[in-house]
Write a protein that holds these residues in place. Structure first.
Motif, PDB file in Angstrom:
ATOM      1  N   THR A  89       0.827  -1.203   0.000  1.00  0.00           N
ATOM      2  CA  THR A  89       0.000   0.000   0.000  1.00  0.00           C
ATOM      3  C   THR A  89       0.861   1.252   0.000  1.00  0.00           C
ATOM      4  O   THR A  89       0.608   2.207  -0.750  1.00  0.00           O
ATOM      5  CB  THR A  89      -0.930   0.002   1.226  1.00  0.00           C
ATOM      6  N   ALA A  90       1.888   1.259   0.827  1.00  0.00           N
ATOM      7  CA  ALA A  90       2.778   2.415   0.908  1.00  0.00           C
ATOM      8  C   ALA A  90       3.470   2.667  -0.429  1.00  0.00           C
ATOM      9  O   ALA A  90       3.594   3.819  -0.871  1.00  0.00           O
ATOM     10  CB  ALA A  90       3.817   2.205   2.005  1.00  0.00           C
ATOM     11  N   LEU A  91       3.905   1.604  -1.090  1.00  0.00           N
ATOM     12  CA  LEU A  91       4.577   1.765  -2.372  1.00  0.00           C
ATOM     13  C   LEU A  91       3.616   2.338  -3.419  1.00  0.00           C
ATOM     14  O   LEU A  91       3.989   3.211  -4.210  1.00  0.00           O
ATOM     15  CB  LEU A  91       5.136   0.427  -2.847  1.00  0.00           C
ATOM     16  N   ALA A  92       2.380   1.852  -3.418  1.00  0.00           N
ATOM     17  CA  ALA A  92       1.398   2.351  -4.376  1.00  0.00           C
ATOM     18  C   ALA A  92       1.131   3.845  -4.172  1.00  0.00           C
ATOM     19  O   ALA A  92       1.061   4.615  -5.145  1.00  0.00           O
ATOM     20  CB  ALA A  92       0.104   1.555  -4.261  1.00  0.00           C
ATOM     21  N   TRP A  93       1.006   4.284  -2.923  1.00  0.00           N
ATOM     22  CA  TRP A  93       0.775   5.696  -2.660  1.00  0.00           C
ATOM     23  C   TRP A  93       1.999   6.535  -2.992  1.00  0.00           C
ATOM     24  O   TRP A  93       1.886   7.656  -3.496  1.00  0.00           O
ATOM     25  CB  TRP A  93       0.349   5.905  -1.211  1.00  0.00           C
ATOM     26  N   GLN A  94       3.166   6.010  -2.708  1.00  0.00           N
ATOM     27  CA  GLN A  94       4.387   6.729  -3.076  1.00  0.00           C
ATOM     28  C   GLN A  94       4.438   6.962  -4.584  1.00  0.00           C
ATOM     29  O   GLN A  94       4.766   8.050  -5.049  1.00  0.00           O
ATOM     30  CB  GLN A  94       5.623   5.946  -2.628  1.00  0.00           C
ATOM     31  N   ARG A  95       4.088   5.923  -5.351  1.00  0.00           N
ATOM     32  CA  ARG A  95       4.119   6.052  -6.806  1.00  0.00           C
ATOM     33  C   ARG A  95       3.089   7.081  -7.282  1.00  0.00           C
ATOM     34  O   ARG A  95       3.357   7.869  -8.192  1.00  0.00           O
ATOM     35  CB  ARG A  95       3.843   4.698  -7.454  1.00  0.00           C
ATOM     36  N   LEU A  96       1.894   7.073  -6.698  1.00  0.00           N
ATOM     37  CA  LEU A  96       0.890   8.053  -7.102  1.00  0.00           C
ATOM     38  C   LEU A  96       1.388   9.468  -6.852  1.00  0.00           C
ATOM     39  O   LEU A  96       1.253  10.351  -7.703  1.00  0.00           O
ATOM     40  CB  LEU A  96      -0.416   7.817  -6.344  1.00  0.00           C
ATOM     41  N   ILE A  97       1.986   9.680  -5.678  1.00  0.00           N
ATOM     42  CA  ILE A  97       2.434  11.022  -5.313  1.00  0.00           C
ATOM     43  C   ILE A  97       3.622  11.464  -6.157  1.00  0.00           C
ATOM     44  O   ILE A  97       3.645  12.586  -6.690  1.00  0.00           O
ATOM     45  CB  ILE A  97       2.782  11.068  -3.811  1.00  0.00           C
ATOM     46  N   GLU A  98       4.602  10.593  -6.304  1.00  0.00           N
ATOM     47  CA  GLU A  98       5.857  10.988  -6.940  1.00  0.00           C
ATOM     48  C   GLU A  98       5.843  10.869  -8.462  1.00  0.00           C
ATOM     49  O   GLU A  98       6.581  11.594  -9.143  1.00  0.00           O
ATOM     50  CB  GLU A  98       7.011  10.151  -6.381  1.00  0.00           C
ATOM     51  N   GLU A  99       5.048   9.962  -8.993  1.00  0.00           N
ATOM     52  CA  GLU A  99       5.086   9.710 -10.430  1.00  0.00           C
ATOM     53  C   GLU A  99       3.879  10.240 -11.179  1.00  0.00           C
ATOM     54  O   GLU A  99       3.847  10.198 -12.410  1.00  0.00           O
ATOM     55  CB  GLU A  99       5.211   8.200 -10.691  1.00  0.00           C
ATOM     56  N   ARG A 157      -4.345  21.961 -20.288  1.00  0.00           N
ATOM     57  CA  ARG A 157      -4.203  22.442 -18.916  1.00  0.00           C
ATOM     58  C   ARG A 157      -5.341  21.930 -18.054  1.00  0.00           C
ATOM     59  O   ARG A 157      -5.111  21.471 -16.924  1.00  0.00           O
ATOM     60  CB  ARG A 157      -4.170  23.969 -18.880  1.00  0.00           C
ATOM     61  N   ASP A 158      -6.574  22.017 -18.540  1.00  0.00           N
ATOM     62  CA  ASP A 158      -7.714  21.564 -17.742  1.00  0.00           C
ATOM     63  C   ASP A 158      -7.612  20.077 -17.422  1.00  0.00           C
ATOM     64  O   ASP A 158      -7.953  19.649 -16.297  1.00  0.00           O
ATOM     65  CB  ASP A 158      -9.026  21.838 -18.485  1.00  0.00           C
ATOM     66  N   GLU A 159      -7.139  19.289 -18.360  1.00  0.00           N
ATOM     67  CA  GLU A 159      -6.981  17.850 -18.117  1.00  0.00           C
ATOM     68  C   GLU A 159      -5.905  17.581 -17.072  1.00  0.00           C
ATOM     69  O   GLU A 159      -6.068  16.720 -16.202  1.00  0.00           O
ATOM     70  CB  GLU A 159      -6.656  17.140 -19.428  1.00  0.00           C
ATOM     71  N   ILE A 160      -4.816  18.339 -17.132  1.00  0.00           N
ATOM     72  CA  ILE A 160      -3.732  18.172 -16.155  1.00  0.00           C
ATOM     73  C   ILE A 160      -4.215  18.544 -14.762  1.00  0.00           C
ATOM     74  O   ILE A 160      -3.940  17.837 -13.787  1.00  0.00           O
ATOM     75  CB  ILE A 160      -2.509  19.013 -16.561  1.00  0.00           C
ATOM     76  N   MET A 161      -4.945  19.644 -14.661  1.00  0.00           N
ATOM     77  CA  MET A 161      -5.466  20.053 -13.360  1.00  0.00           C
ATOM     78  C   MET A 161      -6.437  19.003 -12.813  1.00  0.00           C
ATOM     79  O   MET A 161      -6.441  18.702 -11.617  1.00  0.00           O
ATOM     80  CB  MET A 161      -6.167  21.403 -13.451  1.00  0.00           C
ATOM     81  N   SER A 162      -7.257  18.424 -13.693  1.00  0.00           N
ATOM     82  CA  SER A 162      -8.205  17.394 -13.269  1.00  0.00           C
ATOM     83  C   SER A 162      -7.477  16.162 -12.741  1.00  0.00           C
ATOM     84  O   SER A 162      -7.895  15.564 -11.738  1.00  0.00           O
ATOM     85  CB  SER A 162      -9.101  17.008 -14.453  1.00  0.00           C
ATOM     86  N   ILE A 163      -6.383  15.789 -13.373  1.00  0.00           N
ATOM     87  CA  ILE A 163      -5.585  14.654 -12.915  1.00  0.00           C
ATOM     88  C   ILE A 163      -5.037  14.934 -11.514  1.00  0.00           C
ATOM     89  O   ILE A 163      -5.115  14.098 -10.608  1.00  0.00           O
ATOM     90  CB  ILE A 163      -4.444  14.365 -13.906  1.00  0.00           C
ATOM     91  N   GLY A 164      -4.469  16.118 -11.328  1.00  0.00           N
ATOM     92  CA  GLY A 164      -3.927  16.466 -10.019  1.00  0.00           C
ATOM     93  C   GLY A 164      -4.987  16.530  -8.944  1.00  0.00           C
ATOM     94  O   GLY A 164      -4.784  16.073  -7.808  1.00  0.00           O
ATOM     95  N   ASP A 169      -7.843  14.206  -4.124  1.00  0.00           N
ATOM     96  CA  ASP A 169      -9.044  13.593  -3.543  1.00  0.00           C
ATOM     97  C   ASP A 169      -8.739  12.211  -2.990  1.00  0.00           C
ATOM     98  O   ASP A 169      -9.162  11.856  -1.875  1.00  0.00           O
ATOM     99  CB  ASP A 169     -10.152  13.485  -4.598  1.00  0.00           C
ATOM    100  N   ALA A 170      -8.022  11.411  -3.777  1.00  0.00           N
ATOM    101  CA  ALA A 170      -7.704  10.051  -3.343  1.00  0.00           C
ATOM    102  C   ALA A 170      -6.865  10.062  -2.068  1.00  0.00           C
ATOM    103  O   ALA A 170      -7.094   9.268  -1.141  1.00  0.00           O
ATOM    104  CB  ALA A 170      -6.965   9.303  -4.457  1.00  0.00           C
ATOM    105  N   THR A 192       7.284  11.178   2.392  1.00  0.00           N
ATOM    106  CA  THR A 192       6.892  11.556   1.038  1.00  0.00           C
ATOM    107  C   THR A 192       5.635  12.413   1.052  1.00  0.00           C
ATOM    108  O   THR A 192       5.589  13.494   0.451  1.00  0.00           O
ATOM    109  CB  THR A 192       6.639  10.296   0.184  1.00  0.00           C
ATOM    110  N   ALA A 193       4.598  11.933   1.735  1.00  0.00           N
ATOM    111  CA  ALA A 193       3.308  12.627   1.712  1.00  0.00           C
ATOM    112  C   ALA A 193       3.430  14.041   2.273  1.00  0.00           C
ATOM    113  O   ALA A 193       2.911  15.005   1.674  1.00  0.00           O
ATOM    114  CB  ALA A 193       2.278  11.823   2.506  1.00  0.00           C
ATOM    115  N   TYR A 194       4.102  14.202   3.393  1.00  0.00           N
ATOM    116  CA  TYR A 194       4.225  15.522   4.001  1.00  0.00           C
ATOM    117  C   TYR A 194       4.987  16.472   3.089  1.00  0.00           C
ATOM    118  O   TYR A 194       4.572  17.628   2.882  1.00  0.00           O
ATOM    119  CB  TYR A 194       4.922  15.420   5.355  1.00  0.00           C
ATOM    120  N   ALA A 195       6.098  16.011   2.528  1.00  0.00           N
ATOM    121  CA  ALA A 195       6.920  16.885   1.689  1.00  0.00           C
ATOM    122  C   ALA A 195       6.137  17.394   0.490  1.00  0.00           C
ATOM    123  O   ALA A 195       6.207  18.583   0.135  1.00  0.00           O
ATOM    124  CB  ALA A 195       8.172  16.146   1.236  1.00  0.00           C
ATOM    125  N   PHE A 196       5.377  16.522  -0.137  1.00  0.00           N
ATOM    126  CA  PHE A 196       4.646  16.920  -1.334  1.00  0.00           C
ATOM    127  C   PHE A 196       3.397  17.726  -0.995  1.00  0.00           C
ATOM    128  O   PHE A 196       3.091  18.719  -1.666  1.00  0.00           O
ATOM    129  CB  PHE A 196       4.298  15.684  -2.163  1.00  0.00           C
TER     130      PHE A 196
END
Length: 237
Positions: A89-99, A157-164, A169-170, A192-196
């Motif tokens: 779970t931690a690895l999956a969240w790290q990948r979402l945040i960083e990648e 731009r709108d698509e990129i903002m929607s992705i972020g 939300d997740a 990772t989470a705090y820094a980002f």
């Protein structure tokens, strides 16, 4: 002694680079003594990027490899008790945040004119003339090329903002009312989470992603908890 080589502090944060801030936060969470070299010496970086560490002559680059090295060298006080499922779970969240989320935020910082003006001041104002004029547009084009290669830069731009915003939300839903991301004790995922999240919430780079995060009070409360406990010397108002 561990020396953390990174960019200088910026935006009132310990570091305007979330990857640099991630490593320093991990060092604090793990209780490891260290010193910082904040001169932003990219030419000295083994992989041409910051951060990297020098641990009595052993140089390790890339935030993920740095943390893996620190765990092996000094033990793993944060993640040793995690189950296999929690590690996954931690690895999956790290990948979402960083990648994924990172690249959406990078777009707001490096491609959008207002964000780039702020980044230019934080990262390049100390360069001597004429490098202060030459280097920033080169760095901006490099980020634009990376965004295109990643794929996110091919969207509107709108698509990129929607992705972020979907990533934010997740994160907010998964965090919920927990003290830390995986429970009542911090793990390396929290570095990772705090820094980002702090870089999204508190850096003065306005964007739909930032505004989306600001109306999710659990994210602000989480960052305040980490800040108060581990970064009392760098309190953002």
């Amino acid at each position: 002694m561990i020396t953390l080589h990174q960019f200088p502090p910026g935006f009132g944060l310990p570091n305007a680079s979330p990857f640099c801030m991630k490593v320093e936060t991990y060092l604090r969470l793990a209780g490891l003594p260290y010193v910082t070299d904040n001169r932003g010496r990219l030419p000295k970086a083994p992989k041409g990027k910051l951060p990297f560490i020098d641990d009595d002559g052993v140089c390790i680059a890339d935030s993920t490899f740095i943390i893996a090295y620190l765990k092996e060298r000094y033990g793993d006080p944060l993640d040793a008790g995690l189950s296999a499922e929690q590690r996954a779970t931690a690895l999956a969240w790290q990948r979402l945040i960083e990648e994924n989320l990172y690249w959406a935020v990078a777009y707001t910082r490096w491609i959008e004119p207002a964000g780039f003006a702020l980044m230019r001041e934080v990262f390049f104002s100390r360069l001597p003339w004429p490098l202060r004029r030459i280097v920033p547009p080169l760095a901006r084009r490099a980020v634009q090329k990376e965004l295109w290669g990643h794929g996110l830069g091919r969207h509107s731009r709108d698509e990129i903002m929607s992705i972020g915003q979907a990533d934010v939300d997740a994160i907010a839903v998964f965090l919920g009312d927990k003290t830390y991301f995986l429970g009542e004790s911090p793990t390396s995922l929290d570095a990772t989470a705090y820094a980002f999240l702090a870089n999204i919430l508190w850096a003065p780079v306005d964007s739909p992603i930032r505004r989306h995060a600001q109306v999710r009070p659990r994210l602000e409360a989480y960052c305040r908890r980490l800040q108060a406990r581990y970064w009392p010397d760098s309190m953002v108002a």
